[in-house]
Design an enzyme around this catalytic site. Sequence first.
Site, PDB file in Angstrom:
ATOM      1  N   ASP A 134       0.620  -1.150   0.015  1.00  0.00           N
ATOM      2  CA  ASP A 134      -0.114  -0.209   0.038  1.00  0.00           C
ATOM      3  C   ASP A 134       0.738   1.466  -0.033  1.00  0.00           C
ATOM      4  O   ASP A 134       2.134   1.046   0.358  1.00  0.00           O
ATOM      5  CB  ASP A 134      -0.955   0.108   1.171  1.00  0.00           C
ATOM      6  CG  ASP A 134      -2.307  -0.879   0.890  1.00  0.00           C
ATOM      7  OD1 ASP A 134      -2.550  -1.669   0.106  1.00  0.00           O
ATOM      8  OD2 ASP A 134      -2.712  -1.013   2.216  1.00  0.00           O
ATOM      9  N   LYS A 157      -4.115   2.482  -2.443  1.00  0.00           N
ATOM     10  CA  LYS A 157      -5.247   3.358  -2.856  1.00  0.00           C
ATOM     11  C   LYS A 157      -5.047   4.757  -2.246  1.00  0.00           C
ATOM     12  O   LYS A 157      -4.492   5.078  -1.197  1.00  0.00           O
ATOM     13  CB  LYS A 157      -6.604   2.901  -2.107  1.00  0.00           C
ATOM     14  CG  LYS A 157      -6.835   1.441  -2.316  1.00  0.00           C
ATOM     15  CD  LYS A 157      -7.946   0.986  -1.520  1.00  0.00           C
ATOM     16  CE  LYS A 157      -8.346  -0.496  -1.733  1.00  0.00           C
ATOM     17  NZ  LYS A 157      -7.258  -1.326  -1.126  1.00  0.00           N
ATOM     18  N   MET A 167      -8.483   8.888   8.796  1.00  0.00           N
ATOM     19  CA  MET A 167      -9.188   9.241   7.529  1.00  0.00           C
ATOM     20  C   MET A 167     -10.046  10.375   7.692  1.00  0.00           C
ATOM     21  O   MET A 167     -11.258  10.012   6.994  1.00  0.00           O
ATOM     22  CB  MET A 167      -9.738   7.781   7.068  1.00  0.00           C
ATOM     23  CG  MET A 167      -8.452   6.803   6.472  1.00  0.00           C
ATOM     24  SD  MET A 167      -9.001   5.291   6.116  1.00  0.00           S
ATOM     25  CE  MET A 167     -10.221   4.558   7.546  1.00  0.00           C
TER      26      MET A 167
END
Length: 363
Positions: A143, A165, A276
């Site tokens: 990642d 991502k 996030m």
Amino acid sequence: MDLGLDYTGKRVLVVGGAQAARRVLARYLASGAHVYHLTGPGPVLVGRPVSGVSTPAFPRSTGAWNALIAAVDLVAVVQASPDIDAHIVAACARHRTWLTREAAASTAPVGSVTLVGGGPGLESLLTVGAMTALHTADVVFYDRLGPTDRLARWAPGAELVDVGKAPGHHAIPQRDAERMMVSAALAGRTVVRLKGGDPFVFGRGGEEVLACRAAGVPVSVISGVTSAIAVPGAAGIPVTHREVSRSFTVISGHAPITDTELTHLIGLDGTIVVLMGIGTLLQMIAGLNRLGMRADMPVAIVERGFAHDQRSTFGRLDTITALATGAGVRSPAVVVIGEVVALAARGDADASDLLYEASELAG
């Protein structure tokens, strides 16, 4: 294999079947060595030729063993029968050639998947277990938030596949990443899925474990240092502190946090850590204000934890949105809400002094 040594240009003889020795062969090739691969008669050493690796003739006499060992700088034994091993040991001793023994890679029809928590991005926060898994991997799916600067060194010779991502952009959808992992393992490969933080803290590690189990692929998890604790700590913010906060709650801000959830968070009267949460920051702060959290509650936003350009923005519940907008705060970032923020509110440089002062007052 000690990766601290320089093998560039060294002549290395690897002994063992191609499948069992594949990781050892890949590592020495990646190190710049001239690699020779020896297979031979009998079930122990039978294997297929390896692309890019010279294969000498199998020695049939003591003299042939002596000639072969004398021509190389290092012998790495992965598999050998007792008789062959005795020839190698004797010849290495006679010619003072280095001898090392390397673990064989899995030769099972089905490989395995290991989910590895890479921590918040700092190499020194990788665990020993994480480094061991990377060192033995055939393929690493990684990642963007995991530590990757020296991935080719940590997993020498492994295939490295970026499945990361970014906010609003999933180049490889989650289900496709899972299929790629499973497919590689079903082909007999040793797979590492390297993720930022901890695989089971908003890392979708649970979904990947279920995908492996559904396909009959052996899967294990190596926990990592979660950014929910480490990144506030890097800014001098403890998520708990005696007589300040005795609890902390970690919540995802990927989707808007409901009023019911916000009410419960206020009622806990502890530290709130939001991962996030930049995209939903305005909605969350407005909700906490509306539902009764006091306006002067300390708030911090820590961007790019542990990176060279780590930045902390400190404010209060009634000022943080304006401060964040003015500073151009962006992901990745961790939001911390609670009294503990005041312990580091003067900035990262003063954090240790503030924590000491607070402990003295509390004591």
